[in-house]
Scaffold this motif. Sequence first.
Motif, PDB file in Angstrom:
ATOM      1  N   ALA A   1       0.799  -1.223   0.000  1.00 32.73           N
ATOM      2  CA  ALA A   1       0.000   0.000   0.000  1.00 32.73           C
ATOM      3  C   ALA A   1       0.830   1.271   0.000  1.00 32.73           C
ATOM      4  CB  ALA A   1      -0.959   0.002   1.192  1.00 32.73           C
ATOM      5  N   LYS A   2       1.972   1.277   0.646  1.00 34.73           N
ATOM      6  CA  LYS A   2       2.759   2.502   0.755  1.00 34.73           C
ATOM      7  C   LYS A   2       3.834   2.644  -0.319  1.00 34.73           C
ATOM      8  CE  LYS A   2       1.911   3.723   5.432  1.00 34.73           C
ATOM      9  NZ  LYS A   2       1.504   5.062   5.623  1.00 34.73           N
ATOM     10  N   SER A   3       3.909   1.695  -1.223  1.00 35.89           N
ATOM     11  CA  SER A   3       4.932   1.729  -2.273  1.00 35.89           C
ATOM     12  C   SER A   3       4.260   1.720  -3.648  1.00 35.89           C
ATOM     13  CB  SER A   3       5.853   0.518  -2.149  1.00 35.89           C
ATOM     14  OG  SER A   3       6.389   0.437  -0.873  1.00 35.89           O
ATOM     15  N   PRO A   4       3.967   2.887  -4.200  1.00 41.03           N
ATOM     16  CA  PRO A   4       3.183   2.934  -5.426  1.00 41.03           C
ATOM     17  C   PRO A   4       3.799   2.176  -6.602  1.00 41.03           C
ATOM     18  CG  PRO A   4       3.748   5.150  -4.685  1.00 41.03           C
ATOM     19  CD  PRO A   4       4.317   4.200  -3.709  1.00 41.03           C
ATOM     20  N   TRP A   5       5.103   2.268  -6.799  1.00 37.75           N
ATOM     21  CA  TRP A   5       5.681   1.594  -7.965  1.00 37.75           C
ATOM     22  C   TRP A   5       5.760   0.095  -7.758  1.00 37.75           C
ATOM     23  CZ3 TRP A   5       5.336   3.553 -12.432  1.00 37.75           C
ATOM     24  CH2 TRP A   5       5.329   4.942 -12.581  1.00 37.75           C
ATOM     25  N   VAL A   6       5.879  -0.332  -6.524  1.00 34.74           N
ATOM     26  CA  VAL A   6       5.872  -1.773  -6.236  1.00 34.74           C
ATOM     27  C   VAL A   6       4.472  -2.328  -6.452  1.00 34.74           C
ATOM     28  CG1 VAL A   6       6.297  -3.498  -4.430  1.00 34.74           C
ATOM     29  CG2 VAL A   6       7.794  -1.530  -4.637  1.00 34.74           C
ATOM     30  N   ARG A   7       3.468  -1.486  -6.272  1.00 31.15           N
ATOM     31  CA  ARG A   7       2.071  -1.883  -6.469  1.00 31.15           C
ATOM     32  C   ARG A   7       1.705  -2.100  -7.930  1.00 31.15           C
ATOM     33  NH1 ARG A   7      -1.847  -0.913  -2.669  1.00 31.15           N
ATOM     34  NH2 ARG A   7      -3.442  -0.210  -4.094  1.00 31.15           N
ATOM     35  N   ALA A   8       2.461  -1.529  -8.855  1.00 27.51           N
ATOM     36  CA  ALA A   8       2.085  -1.545 -10.276  1.00 27.51           C
ATOM     37  C   ALA A   8       1.729  -2.935 -10.803  1.00 27.51           C
ATOM     38  CB  ALA A   8       3.175  -0.901 -11.121  1.00 27.51           C
ATOM     39  N   PRO A   9       2.528  -3.983 -10.558  1.00 29.72           N
ATOM     40  CA  PRO A   9       2.131  -5.304 -11.061  1.00 29.72           C
ATOM     41  C   PRO A   9       0.795  -5.773 -10.479  1.00 29.72           C
ATOM     42  CG  PRO A   9       4.420  -5.337 -10.370  1.00 29.72           C
ATOM     43  CD  PRO A   9       3.851  -4.018  -9.936  1.00 29.72           C
ATOM     44  N   GLY A  10       0.560  -5.437  -9.217  1.00 33.58           N
ATOM     45  CA  GLY A  10      -0.710  -5.796  -8.587  1.00 33.58           C
ATOM     46  C   GLY A  10      -1.881  -5.041  -9.188  1.00 33.58           C
ATOM     47  N   LEU A  11      -1.653  -3.774  -9.515  1.00 28.97           N
ATOM     48  CA  LEU A  11      -2.719  -2.990 -10.147  1.00 28.97           C
ATOM     49  C   LEU A  11      -3.057  -3.539 -11.528  1.00 28.97           C
ATOM     50  CD1 LEU A  11      -1.571   0.596  -9.135  1.00 28.97           C
ATOM     51  CD2 LEU A  11      -3.570  -0.645  -8.278  1.00 28.97           C
ATOM     52  N   VAL A  12      -2.039  -3.893 -12.297  1.00 31.80           N
ATOM     53  CA  VAL A  12      -2.281  -4.471 -13.622  1.00 31.80           C
ATOM     54  C   VAL A  12      -3.030  -5.793 -13.479  1.00 31.80           C
ATOM     55  CG1 VAL A  12      -1.177  -5.431 -15.676  1.00 31.80           C
ATOM     56  CG2 VAL A  12      -0.333  -3.304 -14.692  1.00 31.80           C
ATOM     57  N   ALA A  13      -2.620  -6.600 -12.495  1.00 34.56           N
ATOM     58  CA  ALA A  13      -3.314  -7.869 -12.261  1.00 34.56           C
ATOM     59  C   ALA A  13      -4.770  -7.626 -11.880  1.00 34.56           C
ATOM     60  CB  ALA A  13      -2.598  -8.663 -11.174  1.00 34.56           C
ATOM     61  N   ALA A  14      -5.005  -6.646 -11.015  1.00 26.69           N
ATOM     62  CA  ALA A  14      -6.384  -6.327 -10.614  1.00 26.69           C
ATOM     63  C   ALA A  14      -7.215  -5.861 -11.810  1.00 26.69           C
ATOM     64  CB  ALA A  14      -6.371  -5.258  -9.520  1.00 26.69           C
ATOM     65  N   ILE A  15      -6.611  -5.064 -12.666  1.00 24.37           N
ATOM     66  CA  ILE A  15      -7.308  -4.615 -13.880  1.00 24.37           C
ATOM     67  C   ILE A  15      -7.654  -5.818 -14.757  1.00 24.37           C
ATOM     68  CG2 ILE A  15      -7.020  -3.319 -16.034  1.00 24.37           C
ATOM     69  CD1 ILE A  15      -5.288  -1.321 -14.320  1.00 24.37           C
ATOM     70  N   ASN A  16      -6.701  -6.719 -14.920  1.00 26.28           N
ATOM     71  CA  ASN A  16      -6.953  -7.931 -15.713  1.00 26.28           C
ATOM     72  C   ASN A  16      -8.035  -8.807 -15.114  1.00 26.28           C
ATOM     73  OD1 ASN A  16      -5.031  -7.210 -17.569  1.00 26.28           O
ATOM     74  ND2 ASN A  16      -3.443  -8.544 -16.732  1.00 26.28           N
ATOM     75  N   LEU A  17      -8.206  -8.712 -13.804  1.00 28.17           N
ATOM     76  CA  LEU A  17      -9.241  -9.493 -13.124  1.00 28.17           C
ATOM     77  C   LEU A  17     -10.575  -8.741 -13.067  1.00 28.17           C
ATOM     78  CD1 LEU A  17      -7.082 -10.977 -10.250  1.00 28.17           C
ATOM     79  CD2 LEU A  17      -8.076 -12.208 -12.171  1.00 28.17           C
ATOM     80  N   GLY A  18     -10.643  -7.570 -13.705  1.00 32.04           N
ATOM     81  CA  GLY A  18     -11.903  -6.840 -13.811  1.00 32.04           C
ATOM     82  C   GLY A  18     -12.141  -5.796 -12.743  1.00 32.04           C
ATOM     83  N   ASP A  19     -11.146  -5.426 -11.965  1.00 32.75           N
ATOM     84  CA  ASP A  19     -11.306  -4.422 -10.913  1.00 32.75           C
ATOM     85  C   ASP A  19     -11.212  -3.028 -11.541  1.00 32.75           C
ATOM     86  OD1 ASP A  19     -11.275  -2.762  -8.713  1.00 32.75           O
ATOM     87  OD2 ASP A  19      -9.619  -3.791  -7.708  1.00 32.75           O
ATOM     88  N   GLU A  20     -12.340  -2.397 -11.726  1.00 28.92           N
ATOM     89  CA  GLU A  20     -12.390  -1.076 -12.365  1.00 28.92           C
ATOM     90  C   GLU A  20     -11.725   0.005 -11.512  1.00 28.92           C
ATOM     91  OE1 GLU A  20     -13.557  -0.384 -15.450  1.00 28.92           O
ATOM     92  OE2 GLU A  20     -13.873  -2.536 -15.722  1.00 28.92           O
ATOM     93  N   SER A  21     -11.753  -0.142 -10.185  1.00 27.48           N
ATOM     94  CA  SER A  21     -11.180   0.892  -9.318  1.00 27.48           C
ATOM     95  C   SER A  21      -9.655   0.964  -9.457  1.00 27.48           C
ATOM     96  CB  SER A  21     -11.562   0.631  -7.866  1.00 27.48           C
ATOM     97  OG  SER A  21     -10.993  -0.583  -7.415  1.00 27.48           O
ATOM     98  N   ALA A  22      -9.031  -0.101  -9.896  1.00 28.24           N
ATOM     99  CA  ALA A  22      -7.575  -0.096 -10.051  1.00 28.24           C
ATOM    100  C   ALA A  22      -7.130   0.792 -11.213  1.00 28.24           C
ATOM    101  CB  ALA A  22      -7.061  -1.522 -10.249  1.00 28.24           C
ATOM    102  N   TRP A  23      -8.012   1.020 -12.189  1.00 26.98           N
ATOM    103  CA  TRP A  23      -7.666   1.870 -13.341  1.00 26.98           C
ATOM    104  C   TRP A  23      -7.272   3.270 -12.909  1.00 26.98           C
ATOM    105  CZ3 TRP A  23      -6.083   1.026 -17.962  1.00 26.98           C
ATOM    106  CH2 TRP A  23      -6.506  -0.075 -18.686  1.00 26.98           C
TER     107      TRP A  23
END
Length: 166
Positions: A110-132
Amino acid sequence: GDREKAIPALQRLVEADARLREFKGVALLALARWQSDAAVPYCTKALTAETDTSHVERCIEYLAARKVKAAIPVMIRNSEKYKETVVRALGQIGDAAGKAGVKAYLEETAKSPWVRAPGLVAAINLGDESAWAEYTLLLNGKRPEVKKDAPAKAKKRNKRAKAAAP
């Protein structure tokens, strides 16, 4: 190349003993590119084995490329040791069973935005609109506001507003 001859040869290379360890990753990559499921049983077993872990990341990547949904629970169990590889794989597979693993990764980073990037892409691929929205901010060079930071930021804004008021 000759697919019928190459796939069994690559499969033997993957399943060979430890002397050929450095070739296993390349063989898995080739099998994934040729869209062969020949190494799925081997890689699924490799994720559960405690012995030779030198090629586990390549197996995770291979299983993701082959979109093996049955491997998701085993991948999630390995997520502590191979965090980023597993979260990328869960997003690549794109099955709802991977949402828990992706959510755990996003909470942990949560506190490391660039480390979160792969997780955000994964969430987007899983249909999580809020990650966009968060991913767009990240790509634009802005740090997305983390929910944990919101109260502290609001307090700083209020102090600045009071100091600036006449």
